[in-house]
Enzyme design. Structure first.
Site, PDB file in Angstrom:
ATOM      1  N   ASN A   1       0.972 -39.950 -21.384  1.00  0.00           N
ATOM      2  CA  ASN A   1      -0.467 -39.996 -21.645  1.00  0.00           C
ATOM      3  C   ASN A   1      -0.894 -41.412 -21.998  1.00  0.00           C
ATOM      4  O   ASN A   1      -0.138 -42.183 -22.579  1.00  0.00           O
ATOM      5  CB  ASN A   1      -0.851 -39.012 -22.759  1.00  0.00           C
ATOM      6  CG  ASN A   1      -0.805 -39.643 -24.133  1.00  0.00           C
ATOM      7  OD1 ASN A   1      -1.774 -40.282 -24.572  1.00  0.00           O
ATOM      8  ND2 ASN A   1       0.329 -39.525 -24.819  1.00  0.00           N
TER       9      ASN A   1
ATOM     10  N   SER B   1       0.712 -46.032 -31.540  1.00  0.00           N
ATOM     11  CA  SER B   1       0.298 -45.582 -30.216  1.00  0.00           C
ATOM     12  C   SER B   1       0.390 -46.750 -29.238  1.00  0.00           C
ATOM     13  O   SER B   1      -0.076 -47.853 -29.544  1.00  0.00           O
ATOM     14  CB  SER B   1      -1.134 -45.058 -30.242  1.00  0.00           C
ATOM     15  OG  SER B   1      -1.580 -44.930 -28.905  1.00  0.00           O
TER      16      SER B   1
ATOM     17  N   ASN C   1      -1.287 -46.914 -26.538  1.00  0.00           N
ATOM     18  CA  ASN C   1      -2.464 -46.862 -25.671  1.00  0.00           C
ATOM     19  C   ASN C   1      -3.699 -47.558 -26.228  1.00  0.00           C
ATOM     20  O   ASN C   1      -4.768 -47.481 -25.630  1.00  0.00           O
ATOM     21  CB  ASN C   1      -2.792 -45.402 -25.335  1.00  0.00           C
ATOM     22  CG  ASN C   1      -1.613 -44.731 -24.659  1.00  0.00           C
ATOM     23  OD1 ASN C   1      -0.987 -45.314 -23.783  1.00  0.00           O
ATOM     24  ND2 ASN C   1      -1.272 -43.532 -25.111  1.00  0.00           N
ATOM     25  N   THR C   2      -3.563 -48.200 -27.388  1.00  0.00           N
ATOM     26  CA  THR C   2      -4.636 -49.020 -27.924  1.00  0.00           C
ATOM     27  C   THR C   2      -4.070 -50.431 -27.988  1.00  0.00           C
ATOM     28  O   THR C   2      -3.099 -50.679 -28.712  1.00  0.00           O
ATOM     29  CB  THR C   2      -5.064 -48.526 -29.325  1.00  0.00           C
ATOM     30  OG1 THR C   2      -5.653 -47.236 -29.175  1.00  0.00           O
ATOM     31  CG2 THR C   2      -6.067 -49.466 -29.973  1.00  0.00           C
TER      32      THR C   2
ATOM     33  N   LYS D   1       3.376 -43.744 -39.320  1.00  0.00           N
ATOM     34  CA  LYS D   1       3.990 -43.258 -38.076  1.00  0.00           C
ATOM     35  C   LYS D   1       4.414 -44.444 -37.218  1.00  0.00           C
ATOM     36  O   LYS D   1       3.603 -45.312 -36.898  1.00  0.00           O
ATOM     37  CB  LYS D   1       3.002 -42.367 -37.313  1.00  0.00           C
ATOM     38  CG  LYS D   1       3.615 -41.775 -36.040  1.00  0.00           C
ATOM     39  CD  LYS D   1       2.808 -40.606 -35.553  1.00  0.00           C
ATOM     40  CE  LYS D   1       3.364 -40.017 -34.282  1.00  0.00           C
ATOM     41  NZ  LYS D   1       2.592 -38.850 -33.836  1.00  0.00           N
TER      42      LYS D   1
ATOM     43  N   ASN E   1       6.460 -41.905 -32.469  1.00  0.00           N
ATOM     44  CA  ASN E   1       5.391 -41.753 -31.478  1.00  0.00           C
ATOM     45  C   ASN E   1       6.005 -41.745 -30.064  1.00  0.00           C
ATOM     46  O   ASN E   1       7.224 -41.653 -29.930  1.00  0.00           O
ATOM     47  CB  ASN E   1       4.397 -42.909 -31.643  1.00  0.00           C
ATOM     48  CG  ASN E   1       2.971 -42.487 -31.343  1.00  0.00           C
ATOM     49  OD1 ASN E   1       2.720 -41.853 -30.315  1.00  0.00           O
ATOM     50  ND2 ASN E   1       2.042 -42.808 -32.222  1.00  0.00           N
TER      51      ASN E   1
HETATM   52  C1  LIG Z   1      -1.225 -36.116 -24.951  1.00  0.00           C
HETATM   53  C2  LIG Z   1      -0.689 -36.712 -26.229  1.00  0.00           C
HETATM   54  C3  LIG Z   1      -1.571 -37.294 -27.133  1.00  0.00           C
HETATM   55  C4  LIG Z   1      -1.094 -37.848 -28.323  1.00  0.00           C
HETATM   56  N1  LIG Z   1      -1.973 -38.388 -29.222  1.00  0.00           N
HETATM   57  C5  LIG Z   1      -1.509 -38.874 -30.399  1.00  0.00           C
HETATM   58  C6  LIG Z   1      -2.404 -39.359 -31.373  1.00  0.00           C
HETATM   59  O1  LIG Z   1      -3.624 -39.354 -31.208  1.00  0.00           O
HETATM   60  N2  LIG Z   1      -1.886 -39.850 -32.535  1.00  0.00           N
HETATM   61  C7  LIG Z   1      -0.530 -39.868 -32.789  1.00  0.00           C
HETATM   62  O2  LIG Z   1      -0.126 -40.296 -33.870  1.00  0.00           O
HETATM   63  N3  LIG Z   1       0.336 -39.385 -31.882  1.00  0.00           N
HETATM   64  C8  LIG Z   1      -0.112 -38.897 -30.712  1.00  0.00           C
HETATM   65  N4  LIG Z   1       0.772 -38.388 -29.797  1.00  0.00           N
HETATM   66  C9  LIG Z   1       2.220 -38.455 -30.072  1.00  0.00           C
HETATM   67  C10 LIG Z   1       2.772 -37.165 -30.628  1.00  0.00           C
HETATM   68  O3  LIG Z   1       2.194 -36.859 -31.877  1.00  0.00           O
HETATM   69  C11 LIG Z   1       4.311 -37.252 -30.792  1.00  0.00           C
HETATM   70  O4  LIG Z   1       4.610 -38.254 -31.732  1.00  0.00           O
HETATM   71  C12 LIG Z   1       5.015 -37.579 -29.486  1.00  0.00           C
HETATM   72  O5  LIG Z   1       4.407 -36.919 -28.391  1.00  0.00           O
HETATM   73  C13 LIG Z   1       6.506 -37.192 -29.509  1.00  0.00           C
HETATM   74  O6  LIG Z   1       6.670 -35.807 -29.748  1.00  0.00           O
HETATM   75  P1  LIG Z   1       6.912 -34.725 -28.573  1.00  0.00           P
HETATM   76  O7  LIG Z   1       8.037 -35.256 -27.725  1.00  0.00           O
HETATM   77  O8  LIG Z   1       7.232 -33.447 -29.300  1.00  0.00           O
HETATM   78  O9  LIG Z   1       5.646 -34.641 -27.810  1.00  0.00           O
HETATM   79  C14 LIG Z   1       0.314 -37.834 -28.597  1.00  0.00           C
HETATM   80  C15 LIG Z   1       1.179 -37.244 -27.681  1.00  0.00           C
HETATM   81  C16 LIG Z   1       0.699 -36.684 -26.509  1.00  0.00           C
HETATM   82  C17 LIG Z   1       1.682 -36.062 -25.540  1.00  0.00           C
END
Ligand SMILES: Cc1cc2nc3c(=O)[nH]c(=O)nc-3n(C[C@H](O)[C@H](O)[C@H](O)COP(=O)(O)O)c2cc1C
Length: 347
Positions: free
Chosen positions: A111, A178, A180-181, A220, A249
């Site tokens: 994403n 993140s 993405n910023t 985080k 993350n």
């Molecule tokens: C579509 C998407 C959007 C996410 N948006 C955020 C966010 O806004 N803030 C954040 O701290 N992490 C965000 N994450 C990261 C998740 O909280 C998590 O740290 C990461 O996806 C790893 O866990 P997973 O493998 O179980 O998905 C996002 C992840 C995904 C897939």
């Protein structure tokens, strides 16, 4: 039980449309009480962390409910805690679409949403409208900076959000990881991190006086830090007496998905291919922190054994996001079960 039937329908839609459709269904099911009836039973196994009592160790990771608009529906899945956000001071649209991609062969997502959200004022109204927190649920609120705020003024955005959400949150997560910023991850560098944590910790002391409660501050971090940087970040968390750390993350590393469709899309990779990398980060953090502050392990947890791996590496709590998309809400009960102490008389 329903998710194996629903998943092919949802996966036939593009990921963001599926996300909105799933939430529309969940909200309707929660409002009329059906969600609670069909929800899997989750075993209670309370644990005390950061001065809070978590009913079980499985949380929802940030990013699924960016505007805190679906808390009560998500609560029916039996999470021990729910983290909403990332929220920024002002509303912002995020990056142009398409910006979310499935890699089903790898049980992964990429994403580059870019903190699309309705801003902190709206976020707080949504939190206030949910029953979850007032009924004693543990609610993490995750804060970030607007995309057009330069890092030189990033601290102001975090302070604005921290002040706004402090009273409503069980804990507050500072998202500096993140991908993405643009430039956000630079806030993990030594001087910038010191300035940010120093300011937020002194703000926390003032807010504790005003509100008569200590809201834990959690940071985080990214899985893409070098081991040396990770150890340096850990020492900074200790020096500033931060209350907890979330690892990790999403990753910008594509080694684990090379050549798969969508692997070259820009953004953060999550799900199964992130698992080992996130676990390695937890192991290094645990070695440096020596139990001084709790680690919330997240990244690629798709099963009970995956969650156990995070606990064995040094995490106290875990979170899921991508696992929920691929496995459905049953995963919450599966993990809670896997992490609950064995009943007396059983190994
Ligand atoms: C579509 C998407 C959007 C996410 N948006 C955020 C966010 O806004 N803030 C954040 O701290 N992490 C965000 N994450 C990261 C998740 O909280 C998590 O740290 C990461 O996806 C790893 O866990 P997973 O493998 O179980 O998905 C996002 C992840 C995904 C897939």
């Amino acid at each position: 039980m329903l998710y194996p039937l629903l998943r092919p329908l949802l996966f036939a839609l593009d990921p963001e449309t599926a996300h909105d459709a799933a939430f529309a269904g969940l909200d309707a099911a929660a409002a009329c009480g059906v969600a609670r009836l069909v929800a899997p039973r989750v075993r209670a196994s309370p644990v005390d962390v950061m001065g809070l009592r978590f009913p079980n160790r499985v949380g929802l990771a940030a990013g699924l409910d960016k505007n805190a608009a679906h808390i009560d529906g998500l609560a029916t899945f039996g999470f021990g805690f729910i983290e909403c956000g990332t929220v920024t001071p002002r509303p912002q649209p995020g990056n142009p679409k398409p910006r979310m991609f499935r890699l089903p062969e790898a049980q992964a997502l990429i994403n580059r949403l870019g903190f699309n959200n309705d801003g902190v004022e709206r976020f707080l109204r949504n939190v206030a409208g949910a029953r979850f927190a007032s009924a004693g649920g543990i609610l993490g609120l995750n804060i970030g900076r607007n995309f057009d705020t330069p890092n030189a003024r990033a601290v102001d955005d975090y302070v604005t959000c921290f002040r706004a959400v402090y009273a409503s949150a069980s804990y507050v997560t500072v998202n500096i990881s993140s991908p993405n910023t643009k430039g956000l991850r630079d806030l993990q560098e030594d001087a910038a991190l010191g300035r940010l944590l120093g300011t937020l910790k002194s703000e926390q002391a003032k807010l504790a006086q005003v509100h008569g409660k200590h809201t834990p501050l959690v940071v985080k971090i990214s899985p893409d830090l070098t081991t040396a940087d990770l150890r340096r970040v850990a020492r900074s968390l200790l020096a500033h007496e931060v209350d907890g750390v979330i690892a990790t993350n999403t990753t910008i590393d594509r080694a684990a998905v090379a050549k798969l469709p969508h692997a070259d899309e820009a953004g953060g990779l999550s799900g199964a291919p992130l698992r080992e990398k996130a676990t390695a980060v937890i192991r290094t953090l645990a070695d440096e922190l020596r139990g001084a502050l709790p680690i919330i392990g997240v990244g690629g947890i798709m099963s009970g054994p995956d969650a156990r791996e995070k606990i064995a590496a040094g995490a106290t709590l875990v979170q899921i996001y991508t696992g929920l998309i691929y496995k459905g809400p049953e995963l919450v009960a599966e993990i809670a079960d896997a992490l609950a102490p064995a009943p007396a008389g059983r190994p």
